[in-house]
Design a protein around this motif. Sequence first.
Motif, PDB file in Angstrom:
ATOM      1  N   SER A  92      73.091 -73.509  34.521  1.00 40.14           N
ATOM      2  CA  SER A  92      72.235 -75.049  35.473  1.00 40.14           C
ATOM      3  C   SER A  92      70.737 -74.455  34.685  1.00 40.14           C
ATOM      4  O   SER A  92      69.742 -75.486  33.941  1.00 40.14           O
ATOM      5  N   SER A  93      69.673 -74.208  35.585  1.00 37.96           N
ATOM      6  CA  SER A  93      68.872 -73.797  35.803  1.00 37.96           C
ATOM      7  C   SER A  93      67.955 -72.161  36.855  1.00 37.96           C
ATOM      8  O   SER A  93      68.796 -72.232  37.752  1.00 37.96           O
ATOM      9  N   THR A  94      67.703 -71.544  35.971  1.00 42.26           N
ATOM     10  CA  THR A  94      66.989 -70.505  36.632  1.00 42.26           C
ATOM     11  C   THR A  94      66.528 -70.094  38.514  1.00 42.26           C
ATOM     12  O   THR A  94      66.797 -70.015  38.885  1.00 42.26           O
ATOM     13  N   ALA A 116      70.608 -69.665  28.986  1.00 41.61           N
ATOM     14  CA  ALA A 116      70.769 -70.485  28.163  1.00 41.61           C
ATOM     15  C   ALA A 116      70.085 -71.361  29.536  1.00 41.61           C
ATOM     16  O   ALA A 116      70.523 -70.881  30.724  1.00 41.61           O
ATOM     17  N   GLN A 117      69.809 -73.018  29.670  1.00 40.19           N
ATOM     18  CA  GLN A 117      70.136 -73.077  30.789  1.00 40.19           C
ATOM     19  C   GLN A 117      70.438 -74.892  30.349  1.00 40.19           C
ATOM     20  O   GLN A 117      69.801 -75.419  28.767  1.00 40.19           O
ATOM     21  N   SER A 118      71.313 -75.156  30.660  1.00 38.15           N
ATOM     22  CA  SER A 118      71.573 -76.633  30.170  1.00 38.15           C
ATOM     23  C   SER A 118      70.795 -77.318  31.668  1.00 38.15           C
ATOM     24  O   SER A 118      71.254 -78.868  30.653  1.00 38.15           O
ATOM     25  N   GLY A 122      61.547 -78.469  33.904  1.00 36.84           N
ATOM     26  CA  GLY A 122      59.947 -78.835  33.990  1.00 36.84           C
ATOM     27  C   GLY A 122      59.122 -79.611  35.502  1.00 36.84           C
ATOM     28  O   GLY A 122      59.885 -79.877  36.080  1.00 36.84           O
ATOM     29  N   ARG A 123      57.747 -80.092  35.581  1.00 35.93           N
ATOM     30  CA  ARG A 123      57.203 -80.531  36.111  1.00 35.93           C
ATOM     31  C   ARG A 123      57.779 -82.125  36.369  1.00 35.93           C
ATOM     32  O   ARG A 123      58.537 -82.407  35.619  1.00 35.93           O
ATOM     33  N   LEU A 124      57.803 -82.344  37.674  1.00 39.77           N
ATOM     34  CA  LEU A 124      58.470 -84.032  37.968  1.00 39.77           C
ATOM     35  C   LEU A 124      59.118 -84.360  37.507  1.00 39.77           C
ATOM     36  O   LEU A 124      59.830 -85.063  36.872  1.00 39.77           O
ATOM     37  N   TRP A 128      63.643 -78.857  30.599  1.00 43.73           N
ATOM     38  CA  TRP A 128      63.284 -78.090  29.012  1.00 43.73           C
ATOM     39  C   TRP A 128      63.735 -77.855  28.886  1.00 43.73           C
ATOM     40  O   TRP A 128      64.918 -76.349  29.365  1.00 43.73           O
ATOM     41  N   LEU A 129      64.328 -77.463  27.814  1.00 43.13           N
ATOM     42  CA  LEU A 129      65.199 -77.505  26.343  1.00 43.13           C
ATOM     43  C   LEU A 129      65.560 -75.185  25.878  1.00 43.13           C
ATOM     44  O   LEU A 129      64.035 -75.108  26.397  1.00 43.13           O
ATOM     45  N   SER A 130      66.332 -75.627  27.076  1.00 40.46           N
ATOM     46  CA  SER A 130      66.754 -73.624  26.826  1.00 40.46           C
ATOM     47  C   SER A 130      67.874 -73.634  25.367  1.00 40.46           C
ATOM     48  O   SER A 130      68.286 -73.190  26.517  1.00 40.46           O
ATOM     49  N   PRO A 179      47.757 -77.765  33.418  1.00 38.39           N
ATOM     50  CA  PRO A 179      47.457 -76.125  34.767  1.00 38.39           C
ATOM     51  C   PRO A 179      48.424 -74.967  34.083  1.00 38.39           C
ATOM     52  O   PRO A 179      48.711 -73.924  34.565  1.00 38.39           O
ATOM     53  N   ASN A 180      49.442 -75.697  33.167  1.00 36.84           N
ATOM     54  CA  ASN A 180      51.088 -75.082  32.620  1.00 36.84           C
ATOM     55  C   ASN A 180      51.585 -74.649  31.332  1.00 36.84           C
ATOM     56  O   ASN A 180      52.416 -74.001  31.687  1.00 36.84           O
ATOM     57  N   ASP A 181      50.483 -75.282  31.138  1.00 41.63           N
ATOM     58  CA  ASP A 181      51.251 -75.536  29.827  1.00 41.63           C
ATOM     59  C   ASP A 181      50.689 -73.688  28.436  1.00 41.63           C
ATOM     60  O   ASP A 181      49.240 -73.482  28.459  1.00 41.63           O
ATOM     61  N   LYS A 187      50.115 -76.274  19.945  1.00 44.09           N
ATOM     62  CA  LYS A 187      51.389 -77.353  19.891  1.00 44.09           C
ATOM     63  C   LYS A 187      52.049 -76.454  21.552  1.00 44.09           C
ATOM     64  O   LYS A 187      51.801 -75.456  21.915  1.00 44.09           O
ATOM     65  N   LYS A 188      53.219 -76.400  22.461  1.00 46.35           N
ATOM     66  CA  LYS A 188      53.540 -76.383  23.274  1.00 46.35           C
ATOM     67  C   LYS A 188      54.021 -74.956  23.391  1.00 46.35           C
ATOM     68  O   LYS A 188      55.635 -75.209  22.803  1.00 46.35           O
ATOM     69  N   LEU A 189      53.713 -73.510  23.076  1.00 46.38           N
ATOM     70  CA  LEU A 189      54.932 -72.562  23.261  1.00 46.38           C
ATOM     71  C   LEU A 189      55.963 -72.200  24.339  1.00 46.38           C
ATOM     72  O   LEU A 189      57.198 -72.091  24.752  1.00 46.38           O
ATOM     73  N   ILE A 212      59.474 -69.241  27.565  1.00 46.89           N
ATOM     74  CA  ILE A 212      59.301 -68.984  26.118  1.00 46.89           C
ATOM     75  C   ILE A 212      59.647 -69.453  25.343  1.00 46.89           C
ATOM     76  O   ILE A 212      60.708 -69.455  24.943  1.00 46.89           O
ATOM     77  N   ASN A 213      59.366 -70.025  24.405  1.00 47.27           N
ATOM     78  CA  ASN A 213      60.535 -70.330  23.179  1.00 47.27           C
ATOM     79  C   ASN A 213      59.728 -69.786  22.540  1.00 47.27           C
ATOM     80  O   ASN A 213      58.832 -69.036  21.688  1.00 47.27           O
ATOM     81  N   VAL A 214      60.782 -68.434  22.061  1.00 46.15           N
ATOM     82  CA  VAL A 214      60.205 -67.097  21.501  1.00 46.15           C
ATOM     83  C   VAL A 214      61.048 -67.659  19.857  1.00 46.15           C
ATOM     84  O   VAL A 214      60.068 -66.954  19.024  1.00 46.15           O
TER      85      VAL A 214
HETATM   86  C1  BT5 Z   1      57.045 -77.478  32.059  1.00 48.78           C
HETATM   87  O1  BT5 Z   1      56.781 -78.926  32.719  1.00 48.78           O
HETATM   88  O2  BT5 Z   1      55.978 -76.660  30.874  1.00 48.78           O
HETATM   89  C2  BT5 Z   1      57.477 -75.778  33.169  1.00 48.78           C
HETATM   90  C3  BT5 Z   1      58.698 -75.362  32.100  1.00 48.78           C
HETATM   91  C4  BT5 Z   1      59.161 -74.392  32.932  1.00 48.78           C
HETATM   92  C5  BT5 Z   1      60.280 -74.003  32.363  1.00 48.78           C
HETATM   93  C6  BT5 Z   1      61.249 -72.630  32.850  1.00 48.78           C
HETATM   94  S1  BT5 Z   1      62.368 -71.631  31.884  1.00 48.78           S
HETATM   95  C7  BT5 Z   1      62.678 -70.788  33.082  1.00 48.78           C
HETATM   96  C8  BT5 Z   1      62.546 -71.819  34.847  1.00 48.78           C
HETATM   97  N1  BT5 Z   1      63.940 -72.100  34.767  1.00 48.78           N
HETATM   98  C9  BT5 Z   1      63.723 -73.997  35.265  1.00 48.78           C
HETATM   99  O3  BT5 Z   1      64.987 -75.287  35.150  1.00 48.78           O
HETATM  100  N2  BT5 Z   1      62.609 -74.040  34.443  1.00 48.78           N
HETATM  101  C10 BT5 Z   1      61.723 -72.841  34.802  1.00 48.78           C
HETATM  102  P1  BT5 Z   1      55.867 -79.714  32.326  1.00 48.78           P
HETATM  103  O4  BT5 Z   1      54.965 -79.294  32.091  1.00 48.78           O
HETATM  104  O5  BT5 Z   1      56.817 -80.515  33.291  1.00 48.78           O
HETATM  105  O6  BT5 Z   1      56.260 -80.125  30.754  1.00 48.78           O
HETATM  106  C11 BT5 Z   1      57.871 -80.279  30.572  1.00 48.78           C
HETATM  107  C12 BT5 Z   1      57.620 -81.274  29.208  1.00 48.78           C
HETATM  108  O7  BT5 Z   1      57.537 -80.147  28.365  1.00 48.78           O
HETATM  109  C13 BT5 Z   1      58.697 -81.740  28.795  1.00 48.78           C
HETATM  110  O8  BT5 Z   1      58.605 -83.276  29.357  1.00 48.78           O
HETATM  111  C14 BT5 Z   1      59.144 -81.873  27.205  1.00 48.78           C
HETATM  112  O9  BT5 Z   1      57.724 -82.621  26.977  1.00 48.78           O
HETATM  113  C15 BT5 Z   1      57.810 -80.758  26.609  1.00 48.78           C
HETATM  114  N3  BT5 Z   1      59.171 -79.388  26.359  1.00 48.78           N
HETATM  115  C16 BT5 Z   1      60.523 -79.572  26.971  1.00 48.78           C
HETATM  116  N4  BT5 Z   1      61.249 -78.503  26.494  1.00 48.78           N
HETATM  117  C17 BT5 Z   1      60.094 -77.955  25.673  1.00 48.78           C
HETATM  118  C18 BT5 Z   1      60.421 -76.359  24.987  1.00 48.78           C
HETATM  119  N5  BT5 Z   1      61.182 -75.643  25.164  1.00 48.78           N
HETATM  120  N6  BT5 Z   1      58.849 -75.939  24.169  1.00 48.78           N
HETATM  121  C19 BT5 Z   1      57.640 -77.262  24.185  1.00 48.78           C
HETATM  122  N7  BT5 Z   1      57.868 -78.351  25.510  1.00 48.78           N
HETATM  123  C20 BT5 Z   1      59.256 -78.913  25.438  1.00 48.78           C
END
Ligand code: BT5
Length: 322
Positions: A92-94, A116-118, A122-124, A128-130, A179-181, A187-189, A212-214
Motif C-alpha cells: 500500500s505504502s512504504t 509499486a505502491q497501491s 504525498g502530504r496532506l 503519489w502515483l507509483s 519544501p519537498n519537490d 516538472k515534478k520528478l 522518484i520517477n525514473v
Molecule cells: C510529495 O507530496 O511530493 C511527497 C511524495 C512522497 C512519495 C514517497 S514514495 C515512497 C514513500 N511512500 C509513500 O507512500 N510516500 C513516499 P506532495 O507535495 O503532497 O505532492 C503530491 C502531489 O504530487 C499529488 O497531489 C500530485 O499532484 C503529484 N504527483 C502524484 N504522483 C506523482 C508522481 N509520481 N510524479 C510527480 N507528481 C506526482
Amino acid sequence: MPEITQNKILDFLRHKQEYVSGEEISQRLKISRQALWKHIQELKNAGYDILAVPHLGYCLVSSPDRLFPAEVAHHLHTKFIGKRIYYFDNLSSTMDIATQLGIKGLPEGTLVLSEAQSRGRGRLGRNWLSPKYKGIYLSLILRPKILPVQTPILTLLAAVSVCEAIKEVAGLDARIKWPNDIILSNKKLGGILTELNAEMDEVRFIIIGIGINVNNDKNTLIPTATSLREEKKAQVNRITLLKEILRKLETNYLILQDKGSEVISEKWRVYAITLGRRVKIICQKKHLEGQAIDIDNDGALLLRLDSGLIERVTSGDILHCR
Ligand code: BT5
C-alpha cells in the motif's frame, strides 16, 4: 527474491565475471551439483540471465531490473543506511511498513523498498502515483537527536541528497522547490515526505519517504510530472541511482550530526529554485504572499511579506509567481 545461497552464487559469478565451473561453485558453497542447478533455475526465474554451457560452467550475463536487497547491498559501502532492507513487490505504502518497524524499535538506517505502491501518499493525504518497476519508492527510518521543531531540515537534507545522486548517476541538474519537490524542466520528478513520531520534546523516530520517477514513459506520468528517462531520453539504472541516494543520505546525515544544520542549508541553497522569488504559500488554511528570501537553519522558509514583516514558514504548498 534470491535467498542466502543464491546470493552467494551471484557474488561468486559477479566476482569471476566469466564462466565458473559448477564443480567449483558446489565445492566452495558446500552444496550438491543438483542443488546448485536448482538454485540457478530459480535465479533465472527471478530474471537473472545466466548462461550454462557444458564443460565451461555458469556465467552471469545480466541482472534483472529489480531492487532486490542483495543487489542494493552489493558494494553499497554505507555504515548504517540500508544495512536492513525490507523489500516488497507491491505494498500500500512504504511509509506504513516503515512506521510499524519504527514502533517495533528497528535501528536507524532500516530501509523499506517497494516496486509499486497501491496507496503511495504525498502530504496532506494526497496521492503519489507509483507504477510498478518504473520508479524508486523508499522509506528510511532515522532516529536523530534533534527537537521536533528542527525536523524540517531532514526534508531538505533528503532533497539535497537526491539532487546530488541524480547529478552523479544521470548527469542531470535537478532542482528543489521548497519544501519537498524535486524538479526537472519545470516538472515534478520526485517528492519527499517526512513523517515524525515524537513525544512533546523528543523525536522517537522519523520516516523519510522518497518517490522518484525514473523510467516512466509519458503514459505513466501526469502532465505536471516528468521522469529521468523522459529528460535523458534513455533508461536509468534504478539500482545504481538508489545506491547513490543512500550513500548521499548517509554522508549528509553524518555532516548534519557532526557539523550542524548550517552546512546542509548551505548545500540546499545551491539547488533551490524558490529563493529570491515572489511566492504564494498556503499553510494551515492561511494564505501568505511575499518574497522568499532565505531558509533558516531548521529548514523553515523566511518570507518577506508586503508589509515588510518577515514570516517564518515551516510547511505549506508553494506557488512561484514570477
Ligand atoms: C510529495 O507530496 O511530493 C511527497 C511524495 C512522497 C512519495 C514517497 S514514495 C515512497 C514513500 N511512500 C509513500 O507512500 N510516500 C513516499 P506532495 O507535495 O503532497 O505532492 C503530491 C502531489 O504530487 C499529488 O497531489 C500530485 O499532484 C503529484 N504527483 C502524484 N504522483 C506523482 C508522481 N509520481 N510524479 C510527480 N507528481 C506526482
